[in-house]
Design a protein around this motif. Structure first.
Motif, PDB file in Angstrom:
ATOM      1  N   LEU A  62      31.790 -34.606   7.158  1.00  0.00           N
ATOM      2  CA  LEU A  62      31.124 -33.639   6.283  1.00  0.00           C
ATOM      3  C   LEU A  62      30.014 -34.301   5.472  1.00  0.00           C
ATOM      4  O   LEU A  62      28.940 -33.720   5.276  1.00  0.00           O
ATOM      5  CB  LEU A  62      32.145 -32.979   5.346  1.00  0.00           C
ATOM      6  CG  LEU A  62      33.137 -32.019   6.000  1.00  0.00           C
ATOM      7  CD1 LEU A  62      34.196 -31.590   5.003  1.00  0.00           C
ATOM      8  CD2 LEU A  62      32.409 -30.823   6.576  1.00  0.00           C
ATOM      9  N   ILE A  63      30.264 -35.515   5.016  1.00  0.00           N
ATOM     10  CA  ILE A  63      29.258 -36.242   4.235  1.00  0.00           C
ATOM     11  C   ILE A  63      28.078 -36.606   5.118  1.00  0.00           C
ATOM     12  O   ILE A  63      26.923 -36.427   4.734  1.00  0.00           O
ATOM     13  CB  ILE A  63      29.882 -37.497   3.584  1.00  0.00           C
ATOM     14  CG1 ILE A  63      30.899 -37.085   2.511  1.00  0.00           C
ATOM     15  CG2 ILE A  63      28.802 -38.387   2.983  1.00  0.00           C
ATOM     16  CD1 ILE A  63      31.772 -38.215   2.014  1.00  0.00           C
ATOM     17  N   GLU A  64      28.352 -37.108   6.319  1.00  0.00           N
ATOM     18  CA  GLU A  64      27.276 -37.538   7.211  1.00  0.00           C
ATOM     19  C   GLU A  64      26.415 -36.379   7.706  1.00  0.00           C
ATOM     20  O   GLU A  64      25.237 -36.554   7.959  1.00  0.00           O
ATOM     21  CB  GLU A  64      27.842 -38.321   8.402  1.00  0.00           C
ATOM     22  CG  GLU A  64      28.298 -39.701   8.012  1.00  0.00           C
ATOM     23  CD  GLU A  64      28.757 -40.535   9.186  1.00  0.00           C
ATOM     24  OE1 GLU A  64      29.118 -39.976  10.246  1.00  0.00           O
ATOM     25  OE2 GLU A  64      28.752 -41.772   9.051  1.00  0.00           O
ATOM     26  N   THR A  65      26.998 -35.203   7.827  1.00  0.00           N
ATOM     27  CA  THR A  65      26.220 -34.040   8.269  1.00  0.00           C
ATOM     28  C   THR A  65      25.497 -33.366   7.120  1.00  0.00           C
ATOM     29  O   THR A  65      24.729 -32.438   7.330  1.00  0.00           O
ATOM     30  CB  THR A  65      27.121 -33.001   8.988  1.00  0.00           C
ATOM     31  OG1 THR A  65      28.159 -32.602   8.090  1.00  0.00           O
ATOM     32  CG2 THR A  65      27.667 -33.561  10.272  1.00  0.00           C
ATOM     33  N   GLY A  66      25.761 -33.818   5.899  1.00  0.00           N
ATOM     34  CA  GLY A  66      25.060 -33.280   4.744  1.00  0.00           C
ATOM     35  C   GLY A  66      25.701 -32.034   4.154  1.00  0.00           C
ATOM     36  O   GLY A  66      25.125 -31.389   3.279  1.00  0.00           O
ATOM     37  N   LYS A  67      26.881 -31.677   4.609  1.00  0.00           N
ATOM     38  CA  LYS A  67      27.549 -30.484   4.082  1.00  0.00           C
ATOM     39  C   LYS A  67      28.162 -30.739   2.715  1.00  0.00           C
ATOM     40  O   LYS A  67      28.431 -29.798   1.972  1.00  0.00           O
ATOM     41  CB  LYS A  67      28.618 -30.007   5.059  1.00  0.00           C
ATOM     42  CG  LYS A  67      28.024 -29.514   6.369  1.00  0.00           C
ATOM     43  CD  LYS A  67      29.080 -29.052   7.321  1.00  0.00           C
ATOM     44  CE  LYS A  67      28.420 -28.577   8.623  1.00  0.00           C
ATOM     45  NZ  LYS A  67      29.389 -28.243   9.636  1.00  0.00           N
ATOM     46  N   THR A  68      28.384 -31.976   2.384  1.00  0.00           N
ATOM     47  CA  THR A  68      28.902 -32.353   1.072  1.00  0.00           C
ATOM     48  C   THR A  68      28.412 -33.760   0.753  1.00  0.00           C
ATOM     49  O   THR A  68      27.764 -34.400   1.569  1.00  0.00           O
ATOM     50  CB  THR A  68      30.448 -32.269   1.040  1.00  0.00           C
ATOM     51  OG1 THR A  68      30.896 -32.432  -0.302  1.00  0.00           O
ATOM     52  CG2 THR A  68      31.095 -33.319   1.920  1.00  0.00           C
ATOM     53  N   THR A  69      28.719 -34.232  -0.445  1.00  0.00           N
ATOM     54  CA  THR A  69      28.313 -35.579  -0.851  1.00  0.00           C
ATOM     55  C   THR A  69      29.538 -36.390  -1.229  1.00  0.00           C
ATOM     56  O   THR A  69      30.631 -35.834  -1.426  1.00  0.00           O
ATOM     57  CB  THR A  69      27.363 -35.527  -2.061  1.00  0.00           C
ATOM     58  OG1 THR A  69      28.076 -34.983  -3.181  1.00  0.00           O
ATOM     59  CG2 THR A  69      26.131 -34.693  -1.760  1.00  0.00           C
ATOM     60  N   ILE A  70      29.332 -37.668  -1.359  1.00  0.00           N
ATOM     61  CA  ILE A  70      30.425 -38.554  -1.781  1.00  0.00           C
ATOM     62  C   ILE A  70      30.938 -38.128  -3.146  1.00  0.00           C
ATOM     63  O   ILE A  70      32.148 -38.053  -3.376  1.00  0.00           O
ATOM     64  CB  ILE A  70      29.950 -40.026  -1.805  1.00  0.00           C
ATOM     65  CG1 ILE A  70      29.692 -40.515  -0.378  1.00  0.00           C
ATOM     66  CG2 ILE A  70      30.982 -40.916  -2.485  1.00  0.00           C
ATOM     67  CD1 ILE A  70      29.118 -41.908  -0.291  1.00  0.00           C
ATOM     68  N   LEU A  71      30.031 -37.804  -4.042  1.00  0.00           N
ATOM     69  CA  LEU A  71      30.422 -37.407  -5.398  1.00  0.00           C
ATOM     70  C   LEU A  71      31.235 -36.115  -5.392  1.00  0.00           C
ATOM     71  O   LEU A  71      32.230 -35.998  -6.115  1.00  0.00           O
ATOM     72  CB  LEU A  71      29.182 -37.265  -6.276  1.00  0.00           C
ATOM     73  CG  LEU A  71      29.433 -37.106  -7.762  1.00  0.00           C
ATOM     74  CD1 LEU A  71      30.223 -38.270  -8.322  1.00  0.00           C
ATOM     75  CD2 LEU A  71      28.117 -36.962  -8.501  1.00  0.00           C
ATOM     76  N   GLU A  72      30.836 -35.151  -4.568  1.00  0.00           N
ATOM     77  CA  GLU A  72      31.573 -33.888  -4.491  1.00  0.00           C
ATOM     78  C   GLU A  72      32.994 -34.103  -3.966  1.00  0.00           C
ATOM     79  O   GLU A  72      33.952 -33.533  -4.487  1.00  0.00           O
ATOM     80  CB  GLU A  72      30.836 -32.889  -3.607  1.00  0.00           C
ATOM     81  CG  GLU A  72      29.554 -32.366  -4.229  1.00  0.00           C
ATOM     82  CD  GLU A  72      28.717 -31.558  -3.262  1.00  0.00           C
ATOM     83  OE1 GLU A  72      29.011 -31.541  -2.033  1.00  0.00           O
ATOM     84  OE2 GLU A  72      27.745 -30.929  -3.720  1.00  0.00           O
ATOM     85  N   VAL A  73      33.133 -34.921  -2.928  1.00  0.00           N
ATOM     86  CA  VAL A  73      34.463 -35.222  -2.373  1.00  0.00           C
ATOM     87  C   VAL A  73      35.295 -35.948  -3.424  1.00  0.00           C
ATOM     88  O   VAL A  73      36.482 -35.645  -3.611  1.00  0.00           O
ATOM     89  CB  VAL A  73      34.352 -36.064  -1.081  1.00  0.00           C
ATOM     90  CG1 VAL A  73      35.718 -36.542  -0.613  1.00  0.00           C
ATOM     91  CG2 VAL A  73      33.657 -35.263   0.013  1.00  0.00           C
ATOM     92  N   SER A  74      34.662 -36.864  -4.134  1.00  0.00           N
ATOM     93  CA  SER A  74      35.356 -37.618  -5.169  1.00  0.00           C
ATOM     94  C   SER A  74      35.912 -36.693  -6.244  1.00  0.00           C
ATOM     95  O   SER A  74      37.077 -36.823  -6.645  1.00  0.00           O
ATOM     96  CB  SER A  74      34.398 -38.633  -5.793  1.00  0.00           C
ATOM     97  OG  SER A  74      34.993 -39.253  -6.901  1.00  0.00           O
TER      98      SER A  74
END
Length: 113
Positions: free
Chosen positions: A22-34
């Motif tokens: 999801l992060i690599e495809t740009g659907k979310t960011t590291i900060l959002e997952v965190s």
């Protein structure tokens, strides 16, 4: 969630891979997952290194305005150089194609003439 509860949690490998994708495809960011799963960003970066297909850029420490300006000017110069190399590559391919067509029409000894 308490600190103790966070320490006892374990995320499956499949979950980690899904978040990395999801992060690599740009659907979310590291900060959002965190924030969503209450995981340290450093742990997510480890997941990215382990399961990701793209490399993670390192952090850049900016200490002064001059550093920021210098980095921005270097990035602009880098972009211009990449564009220049691209144009030169296209010109080179064009030149090679013209030479090939000339050889076809004028014969193999075209370059010698």
């Amino acid at each position: 969630m308490t600190t103790e509860e966070r320490h006892r949690r374990r995320f499956s490998e499949e979950f980690r891979k899904e978040q990395v994708q999801l992060i690599e495809t740009g659907k979310t960011t590291i900060l959002e997952v965190s924030k969503r799963y209450e995981v340290k960003t450093q742990n997510i970066r480890v997941w990215m290194e382990r399961y990701g297909k793209k490399s993670i850029p390192g952090r850049i420490l900016i200490t002064t305005g001059k550093d920021y300006d210098r980095i921005m000017s270097l990035e602009k110069e880098n972009k211009k150089l990449i564009e220049l190399i691209g144009r030169q590559q296209v010109e080179l391919i064009h030149k090679d194609e013209v030479i090939r067509l000339a050889k076809d029409r004028l014969g193999e000894d075209f370059e010698k003439k």
